[in-house]
Design a protein around this motif. Structure first.
Motif, PDB file in Angstrom:
ATOM      1  N   MET A   7       0.819  -1.208   0.000  1.00  0.00           N
ATOM      2  CA  MET A   7       0.000   0.000   0.000  1.00  0.00           C
ATOM      3  C   MET A   7       0.860   1.269   0.000  1.00  0.00           C
ATOM      4  SD  MET A   7      -2.980  -1.131  -0.257  1.00  0.00           S
ATOM      5  CE  MET A   7      -3.948   0.323   0.006  1.00  0.00           C
ATOM      6  N   GLY A   8       1.952   1.266   0.727  1.00  0.00           N
ATOM      7  CA  GLY A   8       2.731   2.489   0.897  1.00  0.00           C
ATOM      8  C   GLY A   8       3.850   2.705  -0.102  1.00  0.00           C
ATOM      9  N   GLN A   9       4.506   1.641  -0.529  1.00  0.00           N
ATOM     10  CA  GLN A   9       5.689   1.786  -1.373  1.00  0.00           C
ATOM     11  C   GLN A   9       5.419   2.471  -2.715  1.00  0.00           C
ATOM     12  OE1 GLN A   9       8.749   0.975  -0.058  1.00  0.00           O
ATOM     13  NE2 GLN A   9       9.440   2.174  -1.789  1.00  0.00           N
ATOM     14  N   PRO A  10       4.335   2.167  -3.419  1.00  0.00           N
ATOM     15  CA  PRO A  10       4.085   2.900  -4.677  1.00  0.00           C
ATOM     16  C   PRO A  10       3.948   4.404  -4.472  1.00  0.00           C
ATOM     17  CG  PRO A  10       2.707   0.958  -4.587  1.00  0.00           C
ATOM     18  CD  PRO A  10       3.364   1.088  -3.248  1.00  0.00           C
ATOM     19  N   ARG A  11       3.374   4.810  -3.353  1.00  0.00           N
ATOM     20  CA  ARG A  11       3.238   6.247  -3.060  1.00  0.00           C
ATOM     21  C   ARG A  11       4.595   6.875  -2.759  1.00  0.00           C
ATOM     22  NH1 ARG A  11      -1.798   7.222  -4.963  1.00  0.00           N
ATOM     23  NH2 ARG A  11      -3.156   5.563  -4.255  1.00  0.00           N
ATOM     24  N   ILE A  12       5.466   6.115  -2.120  1.00  0.00           N
ATOM     25  CA  ILE A  12       6.823   6.613  -1.874  1.00  0.00           C
ATOM     26  C   ILE A  12       7.561   6.763  -3.195  1.00  0.00           C
ATOM     27  CG2 ILE A  12       9.051   6.033  -0.816  1.00  0.00           C
ATOM     28  CD1 ILE A  12       7.412   4.663   1.425  1.00  0.00           C
ATOM     29  N   PHE A  13       7.439   5.764  -4.087  1.00  0.00           N
ATOM     30  CA  PHE A  13       8.037   5.876  -5.416  1.00  0.00           C
ATOM     31  C   PHE A  13       7.503   7.094  -6.151  1.00  0.00           C
ATOM     32  CE2 PHE A  13       8.830   1.020  -5.873  1.00  0.00           C
ATOM     33  CZ  PHE A  13       9.993   1.136  -5.152  1.00  0.00           C
ATOM     34  N   TYR A  14       6.204   7.318  -6.061  1.00  0.00           N
ATOM     35  CA  TYR A  14       5.570   8.458  -6.731  1.00  0.00           C
ATOM     36  C   TYR A  14       6.144   9.779  -6.207  1.00  0.00           C
ATOM     37  CZ  TYR A  14       2.027  11.911  -7.899  1.00  0.00           C
ATOM     38  OH  TYR A  14       1.390  13.043  -8.354  1.00  0.00           O
ATOM     39  N   SER A  15       6.224   9.923  -4.897  1.00  0.00           N
ATOM     40  CA  SER A  15       6.748  11.152  -4.300  1.00  0.00           C
ATOM     41  C   SER A  15       8.209  11.377  -4.667  1.00  0.00           C
ATOM     42  CB  SER A  15       6.606  11.103  -2.781  1.00  0.00           C
ATOM     43  OG  SER A  15       5.257  11.066  -2.419  1.00  0.00           O
ATOM     44  N   MET A  16       8.992  10.307  -4.659  1.00  0.00           N
ATOM     45  CA  MET A  16      10.403  10.436  -5.019  1.00  0.00           C
ATOM     46  C   MET A  16      10.563  10.807  -6.490  1.00  0.00           C
ATOM     47  SD  MET A  16      12.100   7.331  -2.838  1.00  0.00           S
ATOM     48  CE  MET A  16      13.765   7.659  -3.380  1.00  0.00           C
ATOM     49  N   ALA A  17       9.694  10.288  -7.356  1.00  0.00           N
ATOM     50  CA  ALA A  17       9.749  10.641  -8.776  1.00  0.00           C
ATOM     51  C   ALA A  17       9.355  12.102  -8.979  1.00  0.00           C
ATOM     52  CB  ALA A  17       8.835   9.732  -9.590  1.00  0.00           C
ATOM     53  N   GLN A  18       8.387  12.579  -8.212  1.00  0.00           N
ATOM     54  CA  GLN A  18       7.987  13.976  -8.311  1.00  0.00           C
ATOM     55  C   GLN A  18       9.113  14.911  -7.868  1.00  0.00           C
ATOM     56  OE1 GLN A  18       5.091  15.120  -9.682  1.00  0.00           O
ATOM     57  NE2 GLN A  18       4.773  12.976 -10.191  1.00  0.00           N
ATOM     58  N   ASP A  19       9.915  14.455  -6.918  1.00  0.00           N
ATOM     59  CA  ASP A  19      11.046  15.253  -6.428  1.00  0.00           C
ATOM     60  C   ASP A  19      12.295  15.098  -7.291  1.00  0.00           C
ATOM     61  OD1 ASP A  19       9.489  16.151  -4.357  1.00  0.00           O
ATOM     62  OD2 ASP A  19      10.256  14.704  -2.905  1.00  0.00           O
ATOM     63  N   GLY A  20      12.249  14.196  -8.285  1.00  0.00           N
ATOM     64  CA  GLY A  20      13.384  13.990  -9.164  1.00  0.00           C
ATOM     65  C   GLY A  20      14.394  12.976  -8.660  1.00  0.00           C
ATOM     66  N   LEU A  21      14.057  12.227  -7.616  1.00  0.00           N
ATOM     67  CA  LEU A  21      14.977  11.240  -7.056  1.00  0.00           C
ATOM     68  C   LEU A  21      14.880   9.882  -7.733  1.00  0.00           C
ATOM     69  CD1 LEU A  21      14.474  12.163  -3.306  1.00  0.00           C
ATOM     70  CD2 LEU A  21      16.378  12.812  -4.784  1.00  0.00           C
ATOM     71  N   LEU A  22      13.775   9.627  -8.440  1.00  0.00           N
ATOM     72  CA  LEU A  22      13.580   8.402  -9.211  1.00  0.00           C
ATOM     73  C   LEU A  22      13.179   8.788 -10.634  1.00  0.00           C
ATOM     74  CD1 LEU A  22      11.619   5.915  -6.906  1.00  0.00           C
ATOM     75  CD2 LEU A  22      13.938   5.683  -7.737  1.00  0.00           C
ATOM     76  N   PHE A  23      13.152   7.796 -11.506  1.00  0.00           N
ATOM     77  CA  PHE A  23      12.751   8.035 -12.884  1.00  0.00           C
ATOM     78  C   PHE A  23      11.324   8.564 -12.945  1.00  0.00           C
ATOM     79  CE2 PHE A  23      15.802   4.450 -13.135  1.00  0.00           C
ATOM     80  CZ  PHE A  23      16.816   5.127 -13.794  1.00  0.00           C
ATOM     81  N   LYS A  24      11.043   9.416 -13.932  1.00  0.00           N
ATOM     82  CA  LYS A  24       9.726  10.039 -14.074  1.00  0.00           C
ATOM     83  C   LYS A  24       8.607   9.026 -14.309  1.00  0.00           C
ATOM     84  CE  LYS A  24      10.801  14.294 -13.490  1.00  0.00           C
ATOM     85  NZ  LYS A  24      10.312  14.989 -12.316  1.00  0.00           N
ATOM     86  N   VAL A  25       8.948   7.834 -14.820  1.00  0.00           N
ATOM     87  CA  VAL A  25       7.922   6.823 -15.084  1.00  0.00           C
ATOM     88  C   VAL A  25       7.196   6.441 -13.794  1.00  0.00           C
ATOM     89  CG1 VAL A  25       9.419   4.798 -14.859  1.00  0.00           C
ATOM     90  CG2 VAL A  25       7.455   4.710 -16.381  1.00  0.00           C
ATOM     91  N   TYR A  26       7.867   6.527 -12.659  1.00  0.00           N
ATOM     92  CA  TYR A  26       7.236   6.214 -11.385  1.00  0.00           C
ATOM     93  C   TYR A  26       6.273   7.309 -10.944  1.00  0.00           C
ATOM     94  CZ  TYR A  26      10.703   2.539 -10.935  1.00  0.00           C
ATOM     95  OH  TYR A  26      11.472   1.429 -11.132  1.00  0.00           O
ATOM     96  N   GLY A  27       6.369   8.471 -11.542  1.00  0.00           N
ATOM     97  CA  GLY A  27       5.495   9.586 -11.195  1.00  0.00           C
ATOM     98  C   GLY A  27       4.230   9.654 -12.023  1.00  0.00           C
ATOM     99  N   ARG A  28       4.091   8.774 -13.007  1.00  0.00           N
ATOM    100  CA  ARG A  28       2.878   8.772 -13.832  1.00  0.00           C
ATOM    101  C   ARG A  28       1.736   8.094 -13.087  1.00  0.00           C
ATOM    102  NH1 ARG A  28       5.156   6.095 -19.003  1.00  0.00           N
ATOM    103  NH2 ARG A  28       6.960   7.404 -19.337  1.00  0.00           N
ATOM    104  N   VAL A  29       0.555   8.688 -13.195  1.00  0.00           N
ATOM    105  CA  VAL A  29      -0.625   8.089 -12.583  1.00  0.00           C
ATOM    106  C   VAL A  29      -1.645   7.756 -13.657  1.00  0.00           C
ATOM    107  CG1 VAL A  29      -0.379   9.193 -10.327  1.00  0.00           C
ATOM    108  CG2 VAL A  29      -1.626  10.350 -12.123  1.00  0.00           C
ATOM    109  N   ASN A  30      -2.430   6.734 -13.400  1.00  0.00           N
ATOM    110  CA  ASN A  30      -3.495   6.345 -14.306  1.00  0.00           C
ATOM    111  C   ASN A  30      -4.575   7.430 -14.245  1.00  0.00           C
ATOM    112  OD1 ASN A  30      -5.930   5.172 -15.332  1.00  0.00           O
ATOM    113  ND2 ASN A  30      -5.024   3.156 -15.042  1.00  0.00           N
ATOM    114  N   PRO A  31      -4.951   8.024 -15.385  1.00  0.00           N
ATOM    115  CA  PRO A  31      -5.922   9.121 -15.343  1.00  0.00           C
ATOM    116  C   PRO A  31      -7.301   8.692 -14.838  1.00  0.00           C
ATOM    117  CG  PRO A  31      -5.346   8.575 -17.611  1.00  0.00           C
ATOM    118  CD  PRO A  31      -4.475   7.751 -16.731  1.00  0.00           C
ATOM    119  N   LYS A  32      -7.646   7.435 -15.033  1.00  0.00           N
ATOM    120  CA  LYS A  32      -8.970   6.966 -14.613  1.00  0.00           C
ATOM    121  C   LYS A  32      -9.031   6.679 -13.117  1.00  0.00           C
ATOM    122  CE  LYS A  32     -12.427   3.447 -15.655  1.00  0.00           C
ATOM    123  NZ  LYS A  32     -12.745   2.268 -16.444  1.00  0.00           N
ATOM    124  N   THR A  33      -7.992   6.037 -12.593  1.00  0.00           N
ATOM    125  CA  THR A  33      -8.017   5.617 -11.191  1.00  0.00           C
ATOM    126  C   THR A  33      -7.194   6.517 -10.267  1.00  0.00           C
ATOM    127  OG1 THR A  33      -6.135   4.141 -11.520  1.00  0.00           O
ATOM    128  CG2 THR A  33      -8.344   3.210 -11.839  1.00  0.00           C
TER     129      THR A  33
END
Length: 84
Positions: A7-33
Motif C-alpha cells: 500500500m505504501g511503497q508505490p506512493r513513496i516511489f511516486y513522491s520520489m519521482a515527483q522530487d526527481g529522485l527516481l525516474f519520471k515513469v514512477y510519477g505517472r498516474v493512471n488518469p482513470k483511477t
C-alpha cells in the motif's frame, strides 16, 4: 507488513519521482483511477518474488529487524532534535 509495503511503497516511489529522485515513469498516474501504476506493479512483482523465494521464518525475522531499526532511528532523531 507485506500489505503495508504494497500500500505504501508505490506512493513513496511516486513522491520520489515527483522530487526527481527516481525516474519520471514512477510519477505517472493512471488518469482513470489516480493510481501510480508502474510503482504498484513493480512493488507487487518484487513482493511476490521475495515471498516465493525466501522461507517464512527468515522473512519474518527480516521484517522484525527492519521494524526495530526504523524504530531506533526515529527515536534517535527525536532525541537529537530535542537536544537542539
Amino acid at each position: 507488513a507485506t500489505f503495508a509495503c504494497l500500500m505504501g511503497q508505490p506512493r513513496i516511489f511516486y513522491s520520489m519521482a515527483q522530487d526527481g529522485l527516481l525516474f519520471k515513469v514512477y510519477g505517472r498516474v493512471n488518469p482513470k483511477t489516480g493510481v501510480p501504476t508502474v510503482g504498484t506493479v513493480l512493488t507487487g512483482v518484487m513482493t511476490a518474488l521475495i515471498a516465493c523465494l525466501i522461507d517464512l521464518e527468515s522473512l519474518a525475522n527480516a521484517i522484525s529487524l527492519g521494524t526495530l531499526q526504523v524504530f531506533t532511528f526515529v527515536n534517535a532523531g527525536v532525541i537529537l532534535l530535542r537536544m537542539q
